[in-house]
Scaffold this motif. Structure first.
Motif, PDB file in Angstrom:
ATOM      1  N   ASP A 235       1.083  -1.518  -0.278  1.00 51.20           N
ATOM      2  CA  ASP A 235       0.029  -0.008   0.266  1.00 51.20           C
ATOM      3  C   ASP A 235       1.059   1.860  -0.527  1.00 51.20           C
ATOM      4  O   ASP A 235       2.005   1.373  -0.020  1.00 51.20           O
ATOM      5  N   GLN A 236       0.257   2.334   0.442  1.00 54.40           N
ATOM      6  CA  GLN A 236       1.049   3.873   0.266  1.00 54.40           C
ATOM      7  C   GLN A 236       1.572   3.582   1.184  1.00 54.40           C
ATOM      8  O   GLN A 236       2.839   4.322   1.458  1.00 54.40           O
ATOM      9  N   ASP A 237       1.944   3.054   2.197  1.00 57.56           N
ATOM     10  CA  ASP A 237       2.780   3.127   3.467  1.00 57.56           C
ATOM     11  C   ASP A 237       3.749   2.401   3.721  1.00 57.56           C
ATOM     12  O   ASP A 237       5.230   1.775   4.219  1.00 57.56           O
ATOM     13  N   GLY A 238       3.636   1.887   2.307  1.00 63.36           N
ATOM     14  CA  GLY A 238       5.361   0.772   2.330  1.00 63.36           C
ATOM     15  C   GLY A 238       4.689  -1.190   2.614  1.00 63.36           C
ATOM     16  O   GLY A 238       5.843  -1.921   2.802  1.00 63.36           O
ATOM     17  N   TYR A 239       3.358  -1.101   3.063  1.00 65.97           N
ATOM     18  CA  TYR A 239       3.165  -2.190   3.777  1.00 65.97           C
ATOM     19  C   TYR A 239       2.925  -3.727   3.126  1.00 65.97           C
ATOM     20  O   TYR A 239       1.787  -3.007   2.284  1.00 65.97           O
ATOM     21  N   VAL A 240       3.092  -4.802   3.154  1.00 64.59           N
ATOM     22  CA  VAL A 240       3.205  -5.236   2.628  1.00 64.59           C
ATOM     23  C   VAL A 240       1.428  -5.842   2.760  1.00 64.59           C
ATOM     24  O   VAL A 240       1.300  -6.570   3.450  1.00 64.59           O
ATOM     25  N   LEU A 241       0.943  -6.292   1.622  1.00 65.34           N
ATOM     26  CA  LEU A 241      -0.350  -6.853   2.011  1.00 65.34           C
ATOM     27  C   LEU A 241      -0.804  -8.376   1.201  1.00 65.34           C
ATOM     28  O   LEU A 241      -1.639  -8.587   1.686  1.00 65.34           O
ATOM     29  N   ASP A 242       0.151  -8.952   0.646  1.00 64.09           N
ATOM     30  CA  ASP A 242      -0.700  -9.715  -0.564  1.00 64.09           C
ATOM     31  C   ASP A 242       1.279 -10.311  -0.958  1.00 64.09           C
ATOM     32  O   ASP A 242       1.674  -9.718  -1.562  1.00 64.09           O
ATOM     33  N   GLU A 243       1.506 -11.351  -1.462  1.00 60.14           N
ATOM     34  CA  GLU A 243       2.659 -11.613  -2.376  1.00 60.14           C
ATOM     35  C   GLU A 243       2.429 -13.114  -2.867  1.00 60.14           C
ATOM     36  O   GLU A 243       1.813 -14.405  -1.716  1.00 60.14           O
ATOM     37  N   ILE A 244       2.394 -13.423  -4.563  1.00 61.12           N
ATOM     38  CA  ILE A 244       2.393 -14.611  -4.532  1.00 61.12           C
ATOM     39  C   ILE A 244       3.378 -15.539  -5.609  1.00 61.12           C
ATOM     40  O   ILE A 244       3.357 -14.092  -6.162  1.00 61.12           O
TER      41      ILE A 244
ATOM     42  N   GLY B  17       7.891   5.120 -13.189  1.00 66.68           N
ATOM     43  CA  GLY B  17       8.339   6.047 -12.311  1.00 66.68           C
ATOM     44  C   GLY B  17       8.016   6.099 -10.804  1.00 66.68           C
ATOM     45  O   GLY B  17       8.187   6.932  -9.655  1.00 66.68           O
ATOM     46  N   LEU B  18       6.323   5.847 -11.052  1.00 68.13           N
ATOM     47  CA  LEU B  18       5.165   5.978 -10.290  1.00 68.13           C
ATOM     48  C   LEU B  18       5.668   4.949  -9.274  1.00 68.13           C
ATOM     49  O   LEU B  18       4.705   5.002  -8.248  1.00 68.13           O
ATOM     50  N   ASN B  19       6.091   3.908  -9.255  1.00 69.26           N
ATOM     51  CA  ASN B  19       5.917   2.501  -8.815  1.00 69.26           C
ATOM     52  C   ASN B  19       6.833   2.328  -7.798  1.00 69.26           C
ATOM     53  O   ASN B  19       7.650   0.972  -7.954  1.00 69.26           O
ATOM     54  N   ASN B  20       8.242   3.410  -7.728  1.00 68.23           N
ATOM     55  CA  ASN B  20       9.316   2.500  -6.554  1.00 68.23           C
ATOM     56  C   ASN B  20       8.689   1.779  -5.188  1.00 68.23           C
ATOM     57  O   ASN B  20       9.659   1.097  -4.531  1.00 68.23           O
ATOM     58  N   ARG B  21       7.551   2.698  -4.806  1.00 59.31           N
ATOM     59  CA  ARG B  21       6.476   1.456  -2.893  1.00 59.31           C
ATOM     60  C   ARG B  21       7.121   0.394  -3.586  1.00 59.31           C
ATOM     61  O   ARG B  21       8.198  -0.369  -2.867  1.00 59.31           O
ATOM     62  N   ALA B  22       6.736  -0.332  -4.645  1.00 62.04           N
ATOM     63  CA  ALA B  22       6.694  -1.671  -4.683  1.00 62.04           C
ATOM     64  C   ALA B  22       8.035  -2.185  -5.079  1.00 62.04           C
ATOM     65  O   ALA B  22       8.297  -3.234  -4.381  1.00 62.04           O
ATOM     66  N   GLU B  23       8.512  -1.553  -6.626  1.00 65.22           N
ATOM     67  CA  GLU B  23       9.842  -1.532  -6.739  1.00 65.22           C
ATOM     68  C   GLU B  23      11.034  -2.523  -5.381  1.00 65.22           C
ATOM     69  O   GLU B  23      11.733  -2.939  -4.959  1.00 65.22           O
TER      70      GLU B  23
ATOM     71  N   VAL C 150       9.016  -2.403  10.397  1.00 64.23           N
ATOM     72  CA  VAL C 150       9.497  -1.376   9.427  1.00 64.23           C
ATOM     73  C   VAL C 150       8.486  -0.063   9.928  1.00 64.23           C
ATOM     74  O   VAL C 150       6.840   0.008   9.078  1.00 64.23           O
ATOM     75  N   PRO C 151       8.263   1.064   9.926  1.00 67.84           N
ATOM     76  CA  PRO C 151       7.554   2.186  10.447  1.00 67.84           C
ATOM     77  C   PRO C 151       7.167   2.467   9.324  1.00 67.84           C
ATOM     78  O   PRO C 151       7.950   2.516   8.580  1.00 67.84           O
ATOM     79  N   PRO C 152       5.737   3.335   9.506  1.00 66.53           N
ATOM     80  CA  PRO C 152       4.990   3.855   7.872  1.00 66.53           C
ATOM     81  C   PRO C 152       5.843   5.104   6.935  1.00 66.53           C
ATOM     82  O   PRO C 152       6.410   5.941   8.162  1.00 66.53           O
ATOM     83  N   HIS C 153       5.646   4.749   5.944  1.00 69.43           N
ATOM     84  CA  HIS C 153       6.359   6.464   5.227  1.00 69.43           C
ATOM     85  C   HIS C 153       6.174   7.669   5.941  1.00 69.43           C
ATOM     86  O   HIS C 153       7.205   8.176   5.786  1.00 69.43           O
ATOM     87  N   TRP C 154       5.418   7.933   6.976  1.00 66.90           N
ATOM     88  CA  TRP C 154       4.754   9.141   7.014  1.00 66.90           C
ATOM     89  C   TRP C 154       5.600   9.237   8.412  1.00 66.90           C
ATOM     90  O   TRP C 154       5.197  10.448   9.025  1.00 66.90           O
ATOM     91  N   LYS C 155       6.033   8.610   9.276  1.00 63.41           N
ATOM     92  CA  LYS C 155       6.771   8.081  10.401  1.00 63.41           C
ATOM     93  C   LYS C 155       8.166   8.493   9.988  1.00 63.41           C
ATOM     94  O   LYS C 155       8.565   7.715  10.474  1.00 63.41           O
ATOM     95  N   ARG C 156       8.438  10.008   9.825  1.00 66.45           N
ATOM     96  CA  ARG C 156       9.516  10.171   9.364  1.00 66.45           C
ATOM     97  C   ARG C 156      10.367  10.244  10.915  1.00 66.45           C
ATOM     98  O   ARG C 156      12.109  10.951  10.351  1.00 66.45           O
ATOM     99  N   SER C 157      10.285  11.342  11.561  1.00 65.30           N
ATOM    100  CA  SER C 157      11.192  11.468  12.753  1.00 65.30           C
ATOM    101  C   SER C 157      11.742  10.189  12.708  1.00 65.30           C
ATOM    102  O   SER C 157      11.527   9.188  13.891  1.00 65.30           O
ATOM    103  N   ALA C 158      12.558  10.768  13.649  1.00 65.22           N
ATOM    104  CA  ALA C 158      13.842   9.694  14.663  1.00 65.22           C
ATOM    105  C   ALA C 158      12.682   9.577  16.036  1.00 65.22           C
ATOM    106  O   ALA C 158      12.929   7.564  16.646  1.00 65.22           O
ATOM    107  N   LEU C 159      12.360   9.576  16.973  1.00 65.56           N
ATOM    108  CA  LEU C 159      11.796   9.619  18.220  1.00 65.56           C
ATOM    109  C   LEU C 159      10.097   9.234  17.652  1.00 65.56           C
ATOM    110  O   LEU C 159       9.958   7.901  17.869  1.00 65.56           O
TER     111      LEU C 159
END
Length: 234
Positions: A98-107, A161-167, A204-213
């Protein structure tokens, strides 16, 4: 059909050591022998074959109990496929994040065509229970053909170029493949990635959680959940 109950009974080592070995093996690009050596440094003498059996027995049980992310109609699915060598033969690992890099499924599939893409989409719809806001793929035409049959009303953007998250989601597995020197069977790879991704999703933290804390807090909470899950098996 219900899966057989998993128990720590009749195991010589305590649950904490078993859980740590499984965590090390699936969380980081480590070989079984590397995990064996790391445990030995802590005074724990266990063979890599025992660690392999722990991973197979308890890894699936742990992954099954890990909390899943709640689906949303605002989700954006990024789909991609990567070639994987299994026993010297070419296969394809199809993955959705998904948009946060969370793996939804794989086969794992032997082909890279419309039928394979359609199978991934059908699995996703069944697992998520909702259609996404949009899907993003590379320029493989099989995605467009499959989408027309499975979810014709969903917006589809096809651009490499839009699909870097999946790659990028393939990178951890690529590192692992090099450490393991390939995979031996389709069933073995499918079982491995289901555990590997479930544990990775937790830590793995979501992409929107960018700060070290925020990243630090996320990982502390993830470790607390991991300990709760592994302790729930008696």
């Amino acid at each position: 059909m219900n899966s057989p109950a998993v128990s720590y009974k009749n195991h010589r080592f305590p649950p904490q050591i078993i859980a740590r070995a499984v965590w090390l093996y699936f969380r980081f690009p480590l070989s079984l022998r590397m995990v064996e050596e790391m445990l030995l440094e802590r005074g724990i003498v266990v063979s890599y074959e025992t660690i392999r059996r722990w991973g197979r027995k308890f890894g699936t049980a742990y992954a099954r109990q890990l909390r899943r992310k709640k689906p949303s109609r605002k989700d954006i699915w990024h789909l991609d496929e990567v070639v994987i060598s299994i026993g010297g033969r070419k296969h394809w690992l199809w993955r959705a994040v998904d948009q946060d890099g969370y793996v939804l499924d794989e086969i794992v599939q032997a082909r890279r065509d419309t039928q394979a893409a359609k199978r991934l989409l059908v699995r996703l719809l069944k697992k998520q229970g909702l259609t996404p806001k949009r899907i993003i793929t590379d320029k493989l035409r099989s995605y467009s053909a499959a989408k027309r049959d499975v979810m014709p009303a969903v917006e589809h953007r096809s651009h490499k170029g839009l699909n870097n998250r999946a790659e990028n989601s393939h990178v951890p597995l690529r590192k692992r493949e090099r450490v393991m020197q390939g995979f031996r069977s389709v069933a073995g790879l499918q079982r491995f990635i289901s555990i590997f991704s479930a544990i990775r999703n937790l830590f793995v933290p979501p992409h929107w959680k960018r700060s070290a804390l925020s990243t630090h807090i996320h990982r502390i909470r993830a470790m607390a959940q991991w300990k709760a899950v592994t302790a729930a098996i008696t």
